[in-house]
Structures are given as structure tokens and as C-alpha cells.
Enzyme design. Structure first.
Site, PDB file in Angstrom:
ATOM      1  N   ARG A  31     -22.604 -44.454  44.880  1.00  0.00           N
ATOM      2  CA  ARG A  31     -22.929 -44.313  43.448  1.00  0.00           C
ATOM      3  C   ARG A  31     -21.647 -44.089  42.635  1.00  0.00           C
ATOM      4  O   ARG A  31     -21.532 -44.546  41.498  1.00  0.00           O
ATOM      5  CB  ARG A  31     -23.910 -43.148  43.251  1.00  0.00           C
TER       6      ARG A  31
ATOM      7  N   LYS B  33     -22.911 -42.203  36.455  1.00  0.00           N
ATOM      8  CA  LYS B  33     -22.661 -40.762  36.296  1.00  0.00           C
ATOM      9  C   LYS B  33     -21.324 -40.599  35.570  1.00  0.00           C
ATOM     10  O   LYS B  33     -20.297 -40.272  36.169  1.00  0.00           O
ATOM     11  CB  LYS B  33     -22.647 -40.106  37.680  1.00  0.00           C
TER      12      LYS B  33
ATOM     13  N   GLU C  88     -35.740 -38.717  32.053  1.00  0.00           N
ATOM     14  CA  GLU C  88     -35.288 -37.655  32.955  1.00  0.00           C
ATOM     15  C   GLU C  88     -34.763 -36.493  32.133  1.00  0.00           C
ATOM     16  O   GLU C  88     -34.705 -36.573  30.899  1.00  0.00           O
ATOM     17  CB  GLU C  88     -34.211 -38.187  33.908  1.00  0.00           C
TER      18      GLU C  88
HETATM   19  N1  PLP Z   1     -30.064 -37.153  36.617  1.00  0.00           N
HETATM   20  C1  PLP Z   1     -28.931 -36.702  36.070  1.00  0.00           C
HETATM   21  C2  PLP Z   1     -28.659 -37.046  34.658  1.00  0.00           C
HETATM   22  C3  PLP Z   1     -28.034 -35.925  36.818  1.00  0.00           C
HETATM   23  O1  PLP Z   1     -26.904 -35.467  36.292  1.00  0.00           O
HETATM   24  C4  PLP Z   1     -28.339 -35.631  38.163  1.00  0.00           C
HETATM   25  C5  PLP Z   1     -27.423 -34.865  38.984  1.00  0.00           C
HETATM   26  O2  PLP Z   1     -26.695 -35.368  39.742  1.00  0.00           O
HETATM   27  C6  PLP Z   1     -29.534 -36.134  38.696  1.00  0.00           C
HETATM   28  C7  PLP Z   1     -30.376 -36.872  37.894  1.00  0.00           C
HETATM   29  C8  PLP Z   1     -29.889 -35.895  40.120  1.00  0.00           C
HETATM   30  O3  PLP Z   1     -29.144 -36.722  40.961  1.00  0.00           O
HETATM   31  P1  PLP Z   1     -28.830 -36.273  42.439  1.00  0.00           P
HETATM   32  O4  PLP Z   1     -30.124 -35.984  43.072  1.00  0.00           O
HETATM   33  O5  PLP Z   1     -28.169 -37.451  43.051  1.00  0.00           O
HETATM   34  O6  PLP Z   1     -27.965 -35.089  42.354  1.00  0.00           O
HETATM   35  C1  COI Z   2     -25.621 -32.436  40.020  1.00  0.00           C
HETATM   36  O1  COI Z   2     -26.760 -32.088  40.289  1.00  0.00           O
HETATM   37  O2  COI Z   2     -24.747 -32.568  40.862  1.00  0.00           O
HETATM   38  C2  COI Z   2     -25.240 -32.717  38.678  1.00  0.00           C
HETATM   39  O3  COI Z   2     -24.431 -33.577  38.490  1.00  0.00           O
HETATM   40  C3  COI Z   2     -25.689 -31.859  37.621  1.00  0.00           C
HETATM   41  C4  COI Z   2     -24.488 -31.272  36.977  1.00  0.00           C
HETATM   42  C5  COI Z   2     -24.085 -32.091  35.793  1.00  0.00           C
HETATM   43  C6  COI Z   2     -24.631 -29.845  36.730  1.00  0.00           C
END
Ligand code: PLP
Ligand code: COI
Length: 335
Positions: A77, A179, A215
Site C-alpha cells: 500500500r 495514505k 469511513e
Molecule cells: N482509513 C483511514 C483513513 C486510515 O487512516 C486508516 C489507518 O491506517 C484506516 C482506514 C485503517 O487502515 P489499516 O487497517 O490498514 O490500518
Molecule cells: C493507523 O491506524 O495506522 C493510522 O494511520 C491512523 C493514524 C493516522 C492515527
């Protein structure tokens, strides 16, 4: 040491990792003790948001081992985010090795088993070359820091109230699926607004029609319906959460639930009996209510985590700390 880490705050650890990209290539990368960097004031990261990051965790098992959860998925990612911002990518194996090295160098900061705490890992990349025109930087830094954390929202597993934001987090064909720093900059004001009104966080609707849940600012949304289906939105402007992917797998293969990726309309929440936000930092945070246009929709399970979310939560977190077997090549041992 580890009982100190109750929330999600930065604590300086012993080492960070840094690699520099110049003249079209990455250097070897090294650990450094400082948590400061020096960059040109004309860096693209500072002016044009040429910056992206990942969030992942290292967990301590009962036996004292240290392990990562799905690090290759974060690496992939990260590559997609870099590509979206015209930044050079890092090969998956180089990314994972750098993460391992950084965690190992900070081994004493990995919280003990059994405390709902972990070592949060933050790999990121910034454009740092002299550049005043709007174009990709000639130089980059890839940095990883780690910091021990507890829960992101107050108290583990306590359902939280969410407010639907009137702002958008991302544009329809914008950077929502990557991200990148800009998405989070855009989410600051809506989140502050929600917090000021007493909500834990805000939920964004789809930026095109403002009718469907996308989200939260730092986590994906999912629900369990009356007919025992795990539902979660799908959209090109949502971050493809690794936690959500894992929950879909657990729901389908370990709990025999139906799993559907579908539009979840904000005015049709009655079918959902348990709602949750999921992410690396948020883990699984149950959602008690969603307020939209001054109407508060309270989910049936709003005082404590509902039974299905609890099962999902327990299986996921047990896999992450090694109390349940790794079902799908998700775990990478470090030590
Ligand atoms: N959505 C957003 C906007 C986020 O910043 C995050 C955090 O990483 C997630 C979803 C959840 O993603 P992940 O499960 O890969 O941490
Ligand atoms: C994560 O869950 O790793 C995120 O990126 C959220 C963070 C911006 C606090």
C-alpha cells in the site's frame, strides 16, 4: 515499562531508520539515534504535500516473541501511495527488512504481552529536494520511527459516538485511497469540530453524492446486520484498510458470516445492529451512535461491544499477539 502506554502518544525511542533518495537511487539506509531531520525550506513535502505514510504495529507474544501483522500489505500500500504522489517506491522486501531492523533496535520499547499495548510503527516518505515549482521533488527521505502505544480512542472496546461531517475528506477522483498527508490535513477541522461537540470522531460521506458512508478519518466503517452479514462500504476514495481485509476474512472463514461490500446509505442504518470502526490504531472500536443532520441514530448494541464484533475483535487481537494460530500467512516473526 509497558504499563505506562495507555494512549496514542509519541514517545522518543532509541532509533529511527532513514534512507535517502538522490540522483535516481536510494542509499543503503541506516539507523540513527536522533529523531530530528534537517531538510531544505523549499521541500515539496512542506509546500505541496508530497508526503505519504503507513501505520503498523509490532506485538509481544505470551512467550516474549515480537511479531508483525501483515507487513507486506503495508509495504504494497505504501508503494501505491508513493506512486499516487509521483514518489520513488521502496521494494516490499526492503521495506519489511527496514521495519524489522527498526523494531529490533527498539526492542525494549515493545510493550509486554497482555496489556492491550503494542509498538506502533510509522514508515513515511517525504519529498525534500529544493523545488519551488509544483513538480515532483528530485530527492526523498524514507524514514521509520516507532513508539509504544495503547488504545487510540478512550478506553478499550467502549462504544463511541460519531458525527457525520459536512466536510469531505477526499475528492471523488482524488487521493482518498492513498495514505497521503493531505487527506489527514483535510480531516483535522472536521475532527476538531466533532470533538468540540462531544463526539469521538467524525464519519465522512461519499464526496460525490453525500448519501453513503465512506469511513472515519483514521479507520474504515463496518456493520453487522440483523441477518448476520458483515457489511462494509466500497469506494475509490476509501483507504483499503488491512484491518478491514482481515476482519472480512475472519468473518467469512472463521465465523461463517456473509460478507458484503456494498453501499451503506446514511439514512438506512436500521438494518445494522452492531457498528464498528477498524484500523491499526483504532483496532476495533464499536460505534454506539451516528449523528447526521441533528438526528442521532443509536445502534441496538450501544452500551458495550456487541457479540459478533466481540468475536471478531477477540480473534483478530489473539492472532496478532500469537494466542491463535496464523490463519493466512499474516504473521512475520522478528524475534
Ligand atoms: N482509513 C483511514 C483513513 C486510515 O487512516 C486508516 C489507518 O491506517 C484506516 C482506514 C485503517 O487502515 P489499516 O487497517 O490498514 O490500518
Ligand atoms: C493507523 O491506524 O495506522 C493510522 O494511520 C491512523 C493514524 C493516522 C492515527
Amino acid at each position: 515499562m509497558s504499563s505506562k502506554y495507555q494512549s496514542f502518544k509519541y514517545i522518543k525511542t532509541n532509533y529511527s531508520y532513514i534512507s535517502v533518495y538522490d540522483n535516481q537511487k536510494w542509499d543503503e539506509g541506516k539507523l540513527q539515534t536522533s529523531d530530528k531531520i534537517s531538510i531544505p525550506i523549499s521541500s515539496t513535502a512542506l509546500h505541496y504535500g508530497q508526503t505519504c505514510f503507513e501505520g503498523m504495529k509490532a506485538y509481544r507474544t505470551k512467550e516474549g516473541r515480537i511479531q508483525l501483522f501483515r507487513p507486506e500489505d503495508n509495504a504494497r500500500r505504501f508503494q501505491e501511495s508513493c506512486e499516487r504522489l509521483v514518489m520513488p517506491t521502496i521494494p516490499v522486501d526492503v521495506f519489511v527488512e527496514a521495519v524489522k531492523k527498526t523494531v529490533l533496535a527498539n526492542e525494549s520499547f515493545v510493550p509486554d504481552y497482555g496489556k492491550n499495548q503494542s509498538l506502533y510503527i510509522r514508515p513515511f516518505m517525504i519529498g525534500v529536494g529544493d523545488n519551488v515549482g509544483v513538480k515532483p521533488s528530485p530527492s526523498y527521505m524514507f524514514i521509520i520511527f516507532v513508539t509504544p502505544v495503547g488504545t487510540y480512542f478512550d478506553g478499550p472496546a467502549k462504544p463511541v459516538d460519531m458525527l457525520v461531517s459536512t466536510y469531505d475528506r477526499a475528492a471523488p477522483e482524488g487521493t482518498g485511497a492513498a495514505k497521503v498527508g493531505g487527506n489527514y490535513g483535510a480531516s483535522l477541522l472536521p475532527k476538531e469540530h466533532a470533538k468540540h461537540l462531544g463526539f469521538a470522531d467524525c464519519i465522512f460521506l461519499d464526496p460525490k453524492t453525500h448519501t453513503k458512508i465512506e469511513e472515519a478519518g483514521t479507520s474504515n466503517f463496518f456493520g453487522i446486520t440483523k441477518d448476520n452479514t458483515y457489511i462494509t462500504p466500497t469506494s475509490p476514495s476509501i483507504l483499503n484498510s488491512i484491518t478491514n481485509r482481515s476482519l472480512k476474512y475472519i468473518a467469512k472463514n472463521m465465523l461463517n458470516l456473509q460478507v458484503e461490500e456494498k453501499d451503506i446509505y446514511i439514512d438506512q442504518l436500521d438494518a445494522i445492529i452492531e457498528a464498528g470502526a477498524c484500523g491499526t490504531a483504532a483496532v476495533i472500536t464499536p460505534i454506539a451512535s451516528i449523528t447526521f443532520n441533528h438526528n442521532k441514530h443509536i445502534f441496538p448494541y450501544h452500551q458495550e461491544m456487541g457479540p459478533t464484533i466481540k468475536k471478531l475483535h477477540d480473534i483478530l487481537t489473539k492472532i496478532q499477539v500469537g494466542d491463535l494460530p496464523d490463519p493466512n500467512h499474516w504473521i512475520t516473526y522478528i524475534k
